[in-house]
Write an enzyme that holds these catalytic residues in place. Structure first.
Site, short mmCIF file in Angstrom:
data_model
loop_
_atom_site.label_atom_id
_atom_site.label_comp_id
_atom_site.label_asym_id
_atom_site.label_seq_id
_atom_site.Cartn_x
_atom_site.Cartn_y
_atom_site.Cartn_z
N GLY A 174 38.72 40.67 32.82
CA GLY A 174 39.59 42.00 32.74
C GLY A 174 40.29 41.35 30.60
N ASN A 223 49.92 37.57 31.94
CA ASN A 223 48.88 38.65 31.35
C ASN A 223 48.42 38.98 32.94
OD1 ASN A 223 46.03 40.44 30.50
ND2 ASN A 223 45.63 39.02 31.97
N ALA A 224 48.25 38.21 34.47
CA ALA A 224 48.24 38.66 35.26
C ALA A 224 48.91 40.15 36.07
CB ALA A 224 48.30 37.07 36.34
N GLY A 225 47.91 40.67 36.56
CA GLY A 225 49.11 42.00 36.96
C GLY A 225 48.17 42.85 38.44
N GLY A 279 53.10 57.84 40.76
CA GLY A 279 52.47 56.87 40.95
C GLY A 279 52.63 55.90 40.61
N GLN A 280 53.41 55.18 39.55
CA GLN A 280 53.49 53.85 38.99
C GLN A 280 55.43 53.67 38.83
OE1 GLN A 280 50.70 53.95 36.13
NE2 GLN A 280 49.44 51.68 37.41
N TYR A 296 54.99 49.48 39.44
CA TYR A 296 54.79 49.40 37.88
C TYR A 296 55.36 48.98 36.58
CZ TYR A 296 50.63 48.24 35.03
OH TYR A 296 49.65 47.79 33.84
N PRO A 350 49.02 47.39 26.20
CA PRO A 350 48.13 47.84 25.99
C PRO A 350 48.40 49.91 26.69
CG PRO A 350 47.99 45.97 26.87
CD PRO A 350 49.11 46.73 26.68
N GLY A 351 47.55 50.38 25.74
CA GLY A 351 46.95 51.40 27.26
C GLY A 351 46.66 51.59 27.38
N1 NAP Z 1 43.33 47.97 32.32
C1 NAP Z 1 44.41 48.46 31.24
O1 NAP Z 1 44.11 49.84 31.05
C2 NAP Z 1 46.03 47.74 31.14
C3 NAP Z 1 46.69 48.78 30.82
C4 NAP Z 1 47.80 48.49 30.33
C5 NAP Z 1 47.83 46.71 30.45
N2 NAP Z 1 47.09 46.04 31.46
C6 NAP Z 1 47.61 45.29 32.23
O2 NAP Z 1 46.94 44.37 31.48
C7 NAP Z 1 46.91 42.92 32.54
C8 NAP Z 1 45.52 43.11 32.68
O3 NAP Z 1 44.80 44.11 33.10
P1 NAP Z 1 43.41 44.02 33.79
O4 NAP Z 1 43.41 45.15 33.23
O5 NAP Z 1 42.51 43.14 32.84
O6 NAP Z 1 43.23 43.75 34.93
P2 NAP Z 1 42.05 43.10 36.16
O7 NAP Z 1 40.86 43.48 35.71
O8 NAP Z 1 42.64 44.27 37.56
O9 NAP Z 1 42.53 41.64 36.07
C9 NAP Z 1 43.72 41.74 36.77
C10 NAP Z 1 43.89 39.53 36.58
O10 NAP Z 1 44.63 39.50 37.10
C11 NAP Z 1 45.07 38.34 38.00
N3 NAP Z 1 45.41 37.89 39.24
C12 NAP Z 1 46.38 39.18 39.73
N4 NAP Z 1 47.39 39.17 40.42
C13 NAP Z 1 47.43 37.94 40.06
C14 NAP Z 1 48.21 36.58 40.70
N5 NAP Z 1 49.50 37.66 42.12
N6 NAP Z 1 48.33 35.77 40.81
C15 NAP Z 1 47.72 35.31 39.86
N7 NAP Z 1 46.58 36.15 39.23
C16 NAP Z 1 46.21 37.84 39.76
C17 NAP Z 1 43.70 38.53 38.99
O11 NAP Z 1 43.15 37.27 38.98
P3 NAP Z 1 41.92 37.53 40.46
O12 NAP Z 1 40.82 37.61 39.76
O13 NAP Z 1 41.79 35.75 40.61
O14 NAP Z 1 42.70 37.68 41.62
C18 NAP Z 1 42.68 38.91 37.46
O15 NAP Z 1 42.31 37.78 36.74
C19 NAP Z 1 48.02 43.06 33.13
O16 NAP Z 1 48.88 43.06 33.67
C20 NAP Z 1 48.01 44.87 33.34
O17 NAP Z 1 48.84 45.42 33.87
C21 NAP Z 1 46.52 46.62 31.80
#
Ligand code: NAP
Length: 275
Positions: free
Chosen positions: A32, A106-108, A167-168, A171, A213-214
């Site tokens: 991601g 970044n992990a989330g 619902g969040q 988060y 990010p949105g």
């Molecule tokens: N997508 C959106 O719309 C959006 C919007 C705003 C903010 N964000 C934020 O951007 C960040 C990345 O989001 P994404 O959309 O790319 O999410 P994603 O595709 O679900 O990827 C999440 C990443 O976090 C890692 N992770 C999850 N739990 C973990 C843990 N306990 N320890 C270590 N690594 C962990 C995962 O690793 P594994 O694959 O190895 O499990 C994966 O690489 C997050 O913080 C999210 O909250 C996302």
């Protein structure tokens, strides 16, 4: 003031490798938004240490890709909700690369439920990964960066931390918490450099910023039903989701030496959804 390392060809406008020699730890760095950040920073010359929890195959694939493009990438397993794992991973990166210049928290995860149905476990799990993890990793990273007198910490928050969302609660609270953590670490980093006599106006400095990010097109939003996403898009002036690369380029910009005067800020990348 001399600002180093943003090498740009005056004729073509092409940029060189502004992050050459730097080492970047990107948690969740193989999927991601994190993978886009790893690729972008590697493309600018940084050696990448990509964190993962469960996705070993994906992490190894990303490392192979970065290396086949002439870069350097190590992979590091760990649960960011564990203080022990976080300290170990930073230690591993320092052992293997000898330095750490950039930390991208970044992990989330999400565990979405209305407050009335949210258990303490649902709350704690999300807060520990999305907020405590950033603290656990930043502490040893900051110590090393203060010693060296330079560094970058980027906390990936969310628009949900700015506006909330049904619902969040867990988060949103964690992502809002990152704003306070970011501003405080930015102040403390500057103070620590000042105290050590390392606060000069020529180097890259030690900055801490948040990214909000949105809605970005990754696996995290893949489970959101189409009709809900359509409603979300109606609230975005640009009427589309963002791409991971559109977040990554802002992270890369903040990592450059020339961004030394930007600290303690929240950078929103949301198609105008919040303004
Ligand atoms: N997508 C959106 O719309 C959006 C919007 C705003 C903010 N964000 C934020 O951007 C960040 C990345 O989001 P994404 O959309 O790319 O999410 P994603 O595709 O679900 O990827 C999440 C990443 O976090 C890692 N992770 C999850 N739990 C973990 C843990 N306990 N320890 C270590 N690594 C962990 C995962 O690793 P594994 O694959 O190895 O499990 C994966 O690489 C997050 O913080 C999210 O909250 C996302």
């Amino acid at each position: 003031m001399t600002v180093s390392a943003v090498r740009q060809d005056p004729r073509t406008g092409e940029r060189g490798s502004p992050l050459a020699g730097r080492v970047a730890l990107v948690t969740g760095g193989a999927r991601g938004i994190g993978a886009a950040i790893s690729r972008q920073l590697a493309g600018q010359g940084a050696a990448i240490a990509a964190g993962y929890r469960r996705g070993r195959d994906g992490a190894l694939a990303l490392a192979g890709e970065v290396e086949s493009n002439g870069g350097v990438c190590t992979v590091h397993q760990g649960h960011v909700g564990s203080a022990y794992d976080c300290e170990r991973v930073v230690g591993e990166v320092l052992d293997q690369h000898g330095r750490l210049d950039i930390l991208v928290n970044n992990a989330g995860i999400t565990v979405d439920k209305p407050v009335l149905k949210m258990s303490p476990q649902d709350w704690n799990e999300v807060v520990s990964v999305n907020l405590s993890g950033a603290f656990y990793l930043s502490k040893p990273a900051l110590e090393h960066m203060v010693d060296r007198g330079s560094g970058r910490i980027l906390n990936i928050s969310s628009i949900i931390g700015q506006i909330g969302n049904v619902g969040q609660a867990n988060y949103a609270a964690a992502k809002s918490g990152l704003f306070g953590l970011t501003m405080t670490m930015a102040r403390e980093a500057a103070h620590a450099l000042g105290k050590a006599g390392k606060l000069d106006d020529r180097g890259p400095g030690l900055t801490v910023n948040a990214i909000a990010p949105g809605f970005i097109d990754t696996e995290m939003v893949a489970d959101v039903p189409e009709r809900v996403l359509d409603r979300v898009k109606q609230q975005i002036p640009l009427r589309r989701l963002g791409q991971p690369e559109e977040v990554a380029r802002v992270v890369a910009f903040l990592c450059e030496d020339a961004s030394a005067y930007v600290t303690g800020q929240v950078w929103a990348i949301n198609g105008g959804m919040e303004m």
